[in-house]
Write a protein that holds these residues in place. Structure first.
Motif, PDB file in Angstrom:
ATOM      1  N   THR A  18      77.593 -40.046  11.802  1.00  0.00           N
ATOM      2  CA  THR A  18      77.704 -41.395  12.055  1.00  0.00           C
ATOM      3  C   THR A  18      77.198 -41.984  10.729  1.00  0.00           C
ATOM      4  O   THR A  18      77.812 -42.830  10.332  1.00  0.00           O
ATOM      5  CB  THR A  18      76.560 -41.963  13.035  1.00  0.00           C
ATOM      6  OG1 THR A  18      77.201 -41.088  14.561  1.00  0.00           O
ATOM      7  CG2 THR A  18      76.771 -43.246  13.286  1.00  0.00           C
ATOM      8  N   ASP A  37      67.793 -38.517   4.768  1.00  0.00           N
ATOM      9  CA  ASP A  37      67.710 -37.644   6.010  1.00  0.00           C
ATOM     10  C   ASP A  37      66.690 -36.652   5.866  1.00  0.00           C
ATOM     11  O   ASP A  37      66.119 -36.128   4.626  1.00  0.00           O
ATOM     12  CB  ASP A  37      69.118 -36.717   6.019  1.00  0.00           C
ATOM     13  CG  ASP A  37      69.376 -35.993   7.262  1.00  0.00           C
ATOM     14  OD1 ASP A  37      70.296 -36.390   7.924  1.00  0.00           O
ATOM     15  OD2 ASP A  37      68.419 -35.174   7.693  1.00  0.00           O
ATOM     16  N   ARG A  47      77.228 -28.648  16.516  1.00  0.00           N
ATOM     17  CA  ARG A  47      76.968 -28.862  18.148  1.00  0.00           C
ATOM     18  C   ARG A  47      78.519 -29.019  18.152  1.00  0.00           C
ATOM     19  O   ARG A  47      79.087 -28.357  19.183  1.00  0.00           O
ATOM     20  CB  ARG A  47      76.297 -29.970  18.342  1.00  0.00           C
ATOM     21  CG  ARG A  47      74.749 -29.568  18.220  1.00  0.00           C
ATOM     22  CD  ARG A  47      73.902 -30.748  18.594  1.00  0.00           C
ATOM     23  NE  ARG A  47      73.696 -31.664  17.523  1.00  0.00           N
ATOM     24  CZ  ARG A  47      73.342 -32.822  17.526  1.00  0.00           C
ATOM     25  NH1 ARG A  47      73.043 -33.513  18.638  1.00  0.00           N
ATOM     26  NH2 ARG A  47      73.269 -33.595  16.490  1.00  0.00           N
ATOM     27  N   ASP A 282      74.290 -41.000  17.897  1.00  0.00           N
ATOM     28  CA  ASP A 282      73.467 -40.560  19.185  1.00  0.00           C
ATOM     29  C   ASP A 282      72.207 -41.635  19.099  1.00  0.00           C
ATOM     30  O   ASP A 282      71.396 -41.157  20.109  1.00  0.00           O
ATOM     31  CB  ASP A 282      73.069 -39.208  18.737  1.00  0.00           C
ATOM     32  CG  ASP A 282      74.143 -38.348  19.365  1.00  0.00           C
ATOM     33  OD1 ASP A 282      75.089 -38.652  19.733  1.00  0.00           O
ATOM     34  OD2 ASP A 282      73.895 -37.101  19.659  1.00  0.00           O
ATOM     35  N   LEU A 295      80.325 -37.243  18.865  1.00  0.00           N
ATOM     36  CA  LEU A 295      80.539 -37.344  17.587  1.00  0.00           C
ATOM     37  C   LEU A 295      81.605 -38.390  17.467  1.00  0.00           C
ATOM     38  O   LEU A 295      81.452 -39.188  16.362  1.00  0.00           O
ATOM     39  CB  LEU A 295      80.978 -36.043  17.041  1.00  0.00           C
ATOM     40  CG  LEU A 295      81.160 -35.851  15.601  1.00  0.00           C
ATOM     41  CD1 LEU A 295      80.958 -34.571  15.070  1.00  0.00           C
ATOM     42  CD2 LEU A 295      82.559 -36.121  15.187  1.00  0.00           C
ATOM     43  N   ASN A 296      82.623 -38.328  18.154  1.00  0.00           N
ATOM     44  CA  ASN A 296      83.799 -39.297  18.169  1.00  0.00           C
ATOM     45  C   ASN A 296      83.310 -40.790  18.134  1.00  0.00           C
ATOM     46  O   ASN A 296      83.511 -41.595  17.242  1.00  0.00           O
ATOM     47  CB  ASN A 296      84.678 -39.028  19.204  1.00  0.00           C
ATOM     48  CG  ASN A 296      85.528 -37.733  18.917  1.00  0.00           C
ATOM     49  OD1 ASN A 296      86.608 -37.787  18.235  1.00  0.00           O
ATOM     50  ND2 ASN A 296      85.157 -36.651  19.206  1.00  0.00           N
TER      51      ASN A 296
HETATM   52  C1  LIG Z   1      76.617 -28.522  22.796  1.00  0.00           C
HETATM   53  C2  LIG Z   1      77.171 -29.705  22.170  1.00  0.00           C
HETATM   54  C3  LIG Z   1      78.643 -29.773  22.047  1.00  0.00           C
HETATM   55  C4  LIG Z   1      79.148 -31.109  21.440  1.00  0.00           C
HETATM   56  N1  LIG Z   1      80.483 -31.070  21.192  1.00  0.00           N
HETATM   57  C5  LIG Z   1      80.883 -32.283  21.050  1.00  0.00           C
HETATM   58  C6  LIG Z   1      82.353 -32.504  20.667  1.00  0.00           C
HETATM   59  O1  LIG Z   1      83.049 -31.506  20.711  1.00  0.00           O
HETATM   60  N2  LIG Z   1      82.698 -33.447  20.352  1.00  0.00           N
HETATM   61  C7  LIG Z   1      82.058 -34.684  20.042  1.00  0.00           C
HETATM   62  O2  LIG Z   1      82.665 -35.760  19.714  1.00  0.00           O
HETATM   63  N3  LIG Z   1      80.629 -34.620  20.225  1.00  0.00           N
HETATM   64  C8  LIG Z   1      80.129 -33.356  20.546  1.00  0.00           C
HETATM   65  N4  LIG Z   1      78.725 -33.170  20.890  1.00  0.00           N
HETATM   66  C9  LIG Z   1      77.784 -34.383  20.275  1.00  0.00           C
HETATM   67  C10 LIG Z   1      77.643 -34.519  18.708  1.00  0.00           C
HETATM   68  O3  LIG Z   1      77.266 -33.475  18.230  1.00  0.00           O
HETATM   69  C11 LIG Z   1      76.726 -35.634  18.600  1.00  0.00           C
HETATM   70  O4  LIG Z   1      77.287 -36.906  19.324  1.00  0.00           O
HETATM   71  C12 LIG Z   1      76.729 -36.158  17.021  1.00  0.00           C
HETATM   72  O5  LIG Z   1      76.141 -34.909  16.148  1.00  0.00           O
HETATM   73  C13 LIG Z   1      76.092 -37.302  16.810  1.00  0.00           C
HETATM   74  O6  LIG Z   1      76.097 -37.560  15.466  1.00  0.00           O
HETATM   75  P1  LIG Z   1      74.933 -38.604  14.827  1.00  0.00           P
HETATM   76  O7  LIG Z   1      75.276 -38.672  13.245  1.00  0.00           O
HETATM   77  O8  LIG Z   1      74.967 -39.758  15.428  1.00  0.00           O
HETATM   78  O9  LIG Z   1      73.566 -37.869  15.059  1.00  0.00           O
HETATM   79  P2  LIG Z   1      73.121 -36.371  14.575  1.00  0.00           P
HETATM   80  O10 LIG Z   1      74.265 -35.446  14.402  1.00  0.00           O
HETATM   81  O11 LIG Z   1      72.121 -36.003  15.458  1.00  0.00           O
HETATM   82  O12 LIG Z   1      72.595 -36.672  13.002  1.00  0.00           O
HETATM   83  C14 LIG Z   1      71.258 -37.320  12.833  1.00  0.00           C
HETATM   84  C15 LIG Z   1      70.843 -37.005  11.553  1.00  0.00           C
HETATM   85  O13 LIG Z   1      69.509 -37.768  11.514  1.00  0.00           O
HETATM   86  C16 LIG Z   1      68.567 -36.841  10.752  1.00  0.00           C
HETATM   87  N5  LIG Z   1      67.201 -37.620  10.988  1.00  0.00           N
HETATM   88  C17 LIG Z   1      66.555 -37.391  12.384  1.00  0.00           C
HETATM   89  N6  LIG Z   1      65.510 -38.041  12.119  1.00  0.00           N
HETATM   90  C18 LIG Z   1      65.364 -38.733  11.195  1.00  0.00           C
HETATM   91  C19 LIG Z   1      64.446 -39.580  10.252  1.00  0.00           C
HETATM   92  N7  LIG Z   1      63.274 -39.958  11.011  1.00  0.00           N
HETATM   93  N8  LIG Z   1      64.462 -39.836   9.127  1.00  0.00           N
HETATM   94  C20 LIG Z   1      65.731 -39.469   8.646  1.00  0.00           C
HETATM   95  N9  LIG Z   1      66.668 -38.677   9.199  1.00  0.00           N
HETATM   96  C21 LIG Z   1      66.578 -38.362  10.402  1.00  0.00           C
HETATM   97  C22 LIG Z   1      68.982 -35.769  11.328  1.00  0.00           C
HETATM   98  O14 LIG Z   1      68.055 -34.394  10.362  1.00  0.00           O
HETATM   99  C23 LIG Z   1      70.447 -35.561  11.359  1.00  0.00           C
HETATM  100  O15 LIG Z   1      70.723 -35.117  10.299  1.00  0.00           O
HETATM  101  C24 LIG Z   1      78.212 -32.141  21.220  1.00  0.00           C
HETATM  102  C25 LIG Z   1      76.689 -31.982  21.429  1.00  0.00           C
HETATM  103  C26 LIG Z   1      76.363 -30.896  22.048  1.00  0.00           C
HETATM  104  C27 LIG Z   1      74.746 -30.631  22.223  1.00  0.00           C
END
Ligand SMILES: Cc1cc2nc3c(=O)[nH]c(=O)nc-3n(C[C@H](O)[C@H](O)[C@H](O)COP(=O)(O)OP(=O)(O)OC[C@H]3O[C@@H](n4cnc5c(N)ncnc54)[C@H](O)[C@@H]3O)c2cc1C
Length: 505
Positions: A18, A37, A47, A282, A295-296
């Motif tokens: 994201t 990060d 994941r 998330d 993720l999408n």
């Molecule tokens: C088993 C499993 C399978 C999945 N399969 C799918 C799939 O097939 N398709 C799909 O669309 N989704 C899937 N998902 C969901 C997907 O992994 C998440 O929705 C996605 O990672 C969200 O992305 P994000 O960038 O919002 O958050 P995240 O990927 O959680 O990234 C957050 C980032 O913020 C950083 N961070 C945290 N706190 C702080 C802070 N205080 N200051 C600075 N940085 C910080 C972290 O280090 C991390 O790099 C799956 C999830 C799981 C658990």
């Protein structure tokens, strides 16, 4: 656009999918960003295992999809709680799921971000925020010497399900607690099954074994009514015992690369904006990862927010435009939480759920049912509420072929620069005159539709429209009916609502 008082326009907390997508969208619009990060470097853990059609479409709009297609494997299927959905009837150029591990998605997004001038600041945990009238101070922790306070116009928390930004902004995260414990391990197997096993139901729960890449397997188990304490570290032994309980074998698993735990807690931020702080991905919503939607949805949150935030940062649109981010994206996640709760319920072991699954499986033989669930899981069926009632308005623009002065082009190719497009399909000089006051903000494109009819979700076709206003996220903000003279007043209303007042106003 950074002024004298700020270090950057926007701080993005989190360099997951994201945060990276948002950074790219903001940079395309000429906004300065710092991505912070807390990790020391990317872990390479994954994941998610893939992406859906609408995410491929938004990457296609920006001209970077080929990189992802080259790295992944398309499969014309998806699933709803393990019941197969046929994607080949979806109305899109990409009627498949792209199997591609999250680590590769992040790597490719980061490469693109780097090309656009974004640098991720690793070892930089956001630990505090102070909001003021015209800026926000963001405390960024890290090793001694690297701690600092960044002053920005806006902060976007893309920092995952346990978001510090969300907590620091005082935004509640209501929802339903976990009822299952799922364990995941990327392991080697001495005695692997002959082929991948997906959601094999047994009396105690279900398990899956996939061969994602040569040399290792992903093993996943789900057990009901055994909710683990999330603070307890997960171990390889715990995964092995869970697999033995459910499957009666551990397939000779050894040499774990990564083990992790997840559940079906479904929670959503009660508001996506608090003053100068916004949430996406998330950080704004968590749910059972059934159907592969998280993720999408995060990437698509970023594409909805990026151009709006850029317009406000540049002073072109009023701040109220940011409220349309919550208005449009909150209901999207609300629906995903709802469908993943249904999918989690459908994983419960027992003869009643078996019967329910059989009934649902028989319904999936109907094309309409299959298309309905496919549209929901892929988000291709989304329609944002808008004032004009043309069947295309609010929906994603279809990627139809156009005849332009420079030859044939697809509609998505007009969105490469992430700028709004006013598409004139009739050569109506009045359109250009109406849009004159927004000439700095909208690209006027004159073309003819190669096809007489355009598809409209889910299966209908309508005569090609006379003109369209397409937002940078690919959603249609205003449509002139085929054969009708476009109404300048309606176009002015849409231009003002989405791009801000005309220059001369
Ligand atoms: C088993 C499993 C399978 C999945 N399969 C799918 C799939 O097939 N398709 C799909 O669309 N989704 C899937 N998902 C969901 C997907 O992994 C998440 O929705 C996605 O990672 C969200 O992305 P994000 O960038 O919002 O958050 P995240 O990927 O959680 O990234 C957050 C980032 O913020 C950083 N961070 C945290 N706190 C702080 C802070 N205080 N200051 C600075 N940085 C910080 C972290 O280090 C991390 O790099 C799956 C999830 C799981 C658990």
């Amino acid at each position: 656009m950074t002024d004298m008082k700020t270090d950057t326009d926007v701080v993005i907390a989190g360099a997951g999918p994201t945060g990276l997508m948002l950074a790219c969208e903001l940079r395309l619009a000429g906004v300065d960003v710092v991505v912070a990060d807390r990790l020391a470097a990317r872990t390479g853990e994954s994941r998610a295992g893939g992406m859906h059609a609408r995410t491929m479409e938004v990457l296609d709009q920006r001209g970077v999809l080929d990189r992802f297609l080259a790295a992944g494997t398309p499969r014309p299927i998806g699933h709803f709680s393990g019941l197969w959905l046929d994607f080949d009837q979806l109305e899109t150029r990409h009627p498949w799921s792209l199997m591609l591990l999250q680590s590769h998605i992040e790597r490719l997004l980061e490469e693109w971000a780097t090309e656009l001038g974004v640098r991720v600041r690793w070892s930089s945990e956001v630990t505090g925020i102070r909001q003021h009238d015209s800026d926000v101070e963001v405390e960024v922790g890290g090793p001694v010497g690297l701690r600092s306070t960044l002053r920005a116009r806006y902060l976007v928390g893309c920092d995952g399900g346990r978001s510090a930004v969300r907590k620091l902004a005082g935004i509640g995260f209501p929802g339903t607690p976990a009822t299952v414990t799922a364990l995941l391990g990327d392991v080697e197997l001495a005695d692997p099954p002959a082929e991948s096993l997906f959601m094999q139901r047994r009396t105690g729960g279900d398990f899956s074994v996939f061969a994602f890449e040569p040399g290792w397997y992903r093993v996943v188990t789900t057990e009901h009514d055994r909710v683990a304490d999330p603070r307890e570290p997960v171990t390889f032994e715990e995964l092995r015992e869970s697999l033995l309980r459910i499957a009666g074998t551990d397939f000779g698993m050894h040499s774990p690369r990564w083990v992790s735990r997840f559940g079906d807690a479904a929670r959503q931020a009660e508001r996506y904006r608090e003053g100068r702080v916004l949430l996406a991905g998330d950080a704004a919503h968590i749910h059972f990862p059934a159907g592969g939607q998280g993720l999408n949805m995060g990437v698509q949150d970023a594409v909805n927010l990026g151009w709006k935030l850029a317009s406000v940062v540049h002073g072109r649109a009023p701040e109220i435009l940011l409220d349309s981010y919550h208005a449009e994206r909150y209901p999207v996640a609300e629906r995903v939480l709802h469908n993943t709760r249904a999918q989690a319920a459908l994983t419960r072991p027992g003869p009643q759920t078996d019967a329910l699954r059989d009934v649902l499986r028989s319904l999936l033989e109907y094309d309409d049912v299959n298309r309905h669930l496919g549209g929901m899981i892929t988000a291709l069926d989304l329609r944002y509420p808008m004032s004009d009632d043309h069947p295309l308005t609010g929906r994603r623009v279809p990627d139809v072929e156009l005849k332009t002065g420079d030859g044939r082009r697809r509609v998505f190719e007009l969105l490469r620069a992430a700028r709004p497009v006013l598409l004139d399909l009739r050569g109506d000089t009045a359109l250009a005159a109406t849009a004159e006051g927004w000439a700095d903000r909208v690209d006027l494109v004159e073309a003819r539709s190669a096809a007489d009819h355009w598809p409209v979700w889910p299966v209908d076709e309508i005569p090609a429209p006379a003109a369209l206003l397409i937002r940078p996220d690919g959603h249609i903000a205003w449509t002139a009916h085929a054969g009708a003279t476009p109404d300048p007043a309606a176009l002015r209303t849409a231009l003002t609502a989405w791009l801000g007042p005309a220059t001369a106003d």
